[in-house]
Design a protein around this motif. Structure first.
Motif, PDB file in Angstrom:
ATOM      1  N   PHE A  37       0.823  -1.214   0.000  1.00  0.00           N
ATOM      2  CA  PHE A  37       0.000   0.000   0.000  1.00  0.00           C
ATOM      3  C   PHE A  37       0.862   1.272   0.000  1.00  0.00           C
ATOM      4  O   PHE A  37       0.441   2.303  -0.517  1.00  0.00           O
ATOM      5  CB  PHE A  37      -0.974   0.000   1.183  1.00  0.00           C
ATOM      6  N   ARG A  41       1.588  -0.775  -4.952  1.00  0.00           N
ATOM      7  CA  ARG A  41       0.303  -0.547  -5.641  1.00  0.00           C
ATOM      8  C   ARG A  41       0.428   0.662  -6.572  1.00  0.00           C
ATOM      9  O   ARG A  41      -0.073   0.647  -7.698  1.00  0.00           O
ATOM     10  CB  ARG A  41      -0.801  -0.303  -4.603  1.00  0.00           C
ATOM     11  N   GLU A 200      -3.488   9.178   2.354  1.00  0.00           N
ATOM     12  CA  GLU A 200      -4.391   8.339   3.150  1.00  0.00           C
ATOM     13  C   GLU A 200      -3.751   7.007   3.557  1.00  0.00           C
ATOM     14  O   GLU A 200      -4.298   6.306   4.399  1.00  0.00           O
ATOM     15  CB  GLU A 200      -5.733   8.119   2.425  1.00  0.00           C
ATOM     16  N   VAL A 201      -2.605   6.674   2.983  1.00  0.00           N
ATOM     17  CA  VAL A 201      -1.956   5.409   3.377  1.00  0.00           C
ATOM     18  C   VAL A 201      -1.048   5.627   4.578  1.00  0.00           C
ATOM     19  O   VAL A 201      -1.046   4.884   5.542  1.00  0.00           O
ATOM     20  CB  VAL A 201      -1.153   4.800   2.206  1.00  0.00           C
ATOM     21  N   VAL A 204       1.923   2.118   7.221  1.00  0.00           N
ATOM     22  CA  VAL A 204       1.076   0.953   7.566  1.00  0.00           C
ATOM     23  C   VAL A 204       1.638   0.291   8.830  1.00  0.00           C
ATOM     24  O   VAL A 204       2.827  -0.033   8.882  1.00  0.00           O
ATOM     25  CB  VAL A 204       1.056  -0.057   6.392  1.00  0.00           C
ATOM     26  N   LEU A 257      -5.748  -1.354   9.195  1.00  0.00           N
ATOM     27  CA  LEU A 257      -5.526  -2.271   8.070  1.00  0.00           C
ATOM     28  C   LEU A 257      -6.812  -2.492   7.275  1.00  0.00           C
ATOM     29  O   LEU A 257      -6.789  -2.530   6.041  1.00  0.00           O
ATOM     30  CB  LEU A 257      -4.953  -3.601   8.570  1.00  0.00           C
ATOM     31  N   LYS A 259      -9.073  -0.402   6.721  1.00  0.00           N
ATOM     32  CA  LYS A 259      -9.269   0.792   5.876  1.00  0.00           C
ATOM     33  C   LYS A 259      -8.568   0.667   4.522  1.00  0.00           C
ATOM     34  O   LYS A 259      -8.996   1.235   3.527  1.00  0.00           O
ATOM     35  CB  LYS A 259      -8.710   2.034   6.597  1.00  0.00           C
ATOM     36  N   LEU A 260      -7.461  -0.080   4.513  1.00  0.00           N
ATOM     37  CA  LEU A 260      -6.694  -0.204   3.270  1.00  0.00           C
ATOM     38  C   LEU A 260      -7.387  -1.126   2.267  1.00  0.00           C
ATOM     39  O   LEU A 260      -7.243  -0.967   1.065  1.00  0.00           O
ATOM     40  CB  LEU A 260      -5.292  -0.753   3.572  1.00  0.00           C
TER      41      LEU A 260
END
Ligand code: AQP
Length: 346
Positions: A37, A41, A200-201, A204, A257, A259-260
């Motif tokens: 993420f 990606r 927004e990431v 993590v 997590l 949310k991802l």
């Protein structure tokens, strides 16, 4: 000025047509969902939109990994991961960092433009020392080699995780310092690259709540499945609020997590369930497991298939290395010229 391809970033790229996307991933362990993420990606998304170079940074991995067999295996694993996740070698270049020796040549030139004090302030460097890694010169100089990696292909856009912000600043400084020190004002060699970081990431979290990191042993692998995956998800650290009590989703690692992976409707439903109470962390972990399994199902199948075609994977890396060396050499010819490093080779 145009805004770059993601709506979620505040990146502006002066000339979209000339954008060169570059980024690297260390083969220092099994790639995890933080890598995915935070970076991968975006790599997959951008590689069909621009000229792109992605490298498996085995020189960087040497700062922590001193096991030849593991290094070889992880290097091939990263290549498999990219291909399984949708990287198309016809559209962009994937290769192994050490297949382009020019990068260490450029790094040496950059060492001479880098104040040691700037490297000693490195957050990542200090973190890794705090975690017990040896403060070797490779680790200290990691961001300089990274700058060489980015600039040697004329990189202008660098998709990375939020933890890499400071390193990209060092790359920007080096591009400017090199241009100012060695180049005529109207003919700079290097573009000054922009980071491409999704707000927004952010970073993590791993199963223990710290940054998910190969070297912290707190990862959930992109291609983990079955029992080992379930075990890791069930290990995610939460507080001890009882099932029936309301919970704050924003303070919970499991929700971070979820949310991802989840779509908007699922996210809203689960968020509400947290706030209302009667929804425990066990429920959340079960849902997370389902989301992960669904999200990576196709890529897992492709990876199983590709792992029986290692000759093809090697061909992709070989061809990628060839293209990358050509690009790197064209930059190095200009670098040698500007710095007065004459070559008598023909
Ligand atoms: N937890 C994370 N959240 C968001 N992004 C992350 N990245 C790594 N961890 C997270 C991003 O993944 C890309 C590749 O990272 P790397 O393997 O080159 O190095 P790293 O950042 O040092 O990753 P690790 O897992 O922490 O590796 P080790 O433990 O070997 O140092 C980068 O773009 C990074 O931002």
């Amino acid at each position: 000025m145009q805004t770059s391809s993601s709506d979620n970033t505040a990146i502006h790229v002066a000339d979209e047509a000339a954008t060169v996307v570059v980024s690297g991933i260390q083969p220092s362990g099994i790639l995890h969902i933080g890598n995915y993420f935070g970076a991968l990606r975006q790599h997959i998304k951008l590689h069909t939109q621009h000229e792109a170079y992605y490298f498996i940074v085995n020189y960087h991995a040497l700062t922590s990994l001193k096991d030849a067999e593991a290094m070889k295996q992880y290097t091939l694993d990263v290549a498999l991961d990219y291909l399984a996740l949708g990287f198309d070698p016809e559209k962009a270049t994937l290769f192994v960092q050490s297949d382009v020796p020019q990068v260490t040549e450029l790094a040496w030139i950059f060492y001479n433009l880098t104040p040691v004090s700037q490297l000693e302030k490195g957050v990542s460097y200090k973190d890794k020392i705090a975690q017990g890694l040896s403060p070797n010169a490779g680790l200290l100089n990691y961001p300089v080699l990274q700058a060489a990696d980015i600039l040697i292909y004329g990189g202008s856009l660098v998709p990375v995780g939020a933890d890499q912000k400071q390193h990209i600043e060092i790359t920007r400084d080096l591009a400017q310092r090199f241009n100012q020190t060695f180049c005529p004002k109207d003919a700079p060699v290097f573009p000054v690259p922009e980071p491409y970081i999704l707000d927004e990431v952010s970073v993590v979290p791993g199963v223990d709540g710290r940054k998910m990191s190969k070297s912290y042993g707190n990862t959930i692998g992109i291609f983990d499945e079955g029992k080992p995956l379930k075990k890791k998800v069930m290990r995610i650290v939460t507080d001890s609020t009882p099932v029936e009590d309301p919970k704050d989703p924003e303070k919970d690692n499991v929700f971070a997590l979820i949310k991802l992976f989840a779509d908007e409707a699922s996210k809203e439903r689960i968020e509400q369930a947290y706030r209302e109470g009667g929804y425990g962390y066990g429920h959340a972990k079960k849902e997370l497991l389902g989301f992960i399994n669904e999200y990576f199902a196709e890529a897992r199948e492709r990876r199983h298939d590709l792992s029986n075609r290692m000759d093809y994977v090697m061909d992709v890396l070989q061809e990628g290395g060839k293209r990358a060396r050509e690009k790197a050499e064209s930059y190095m010819e200009r670098v040698r010229e500007c710095t007065g490093l004459i070559t008598t080779k023909r």
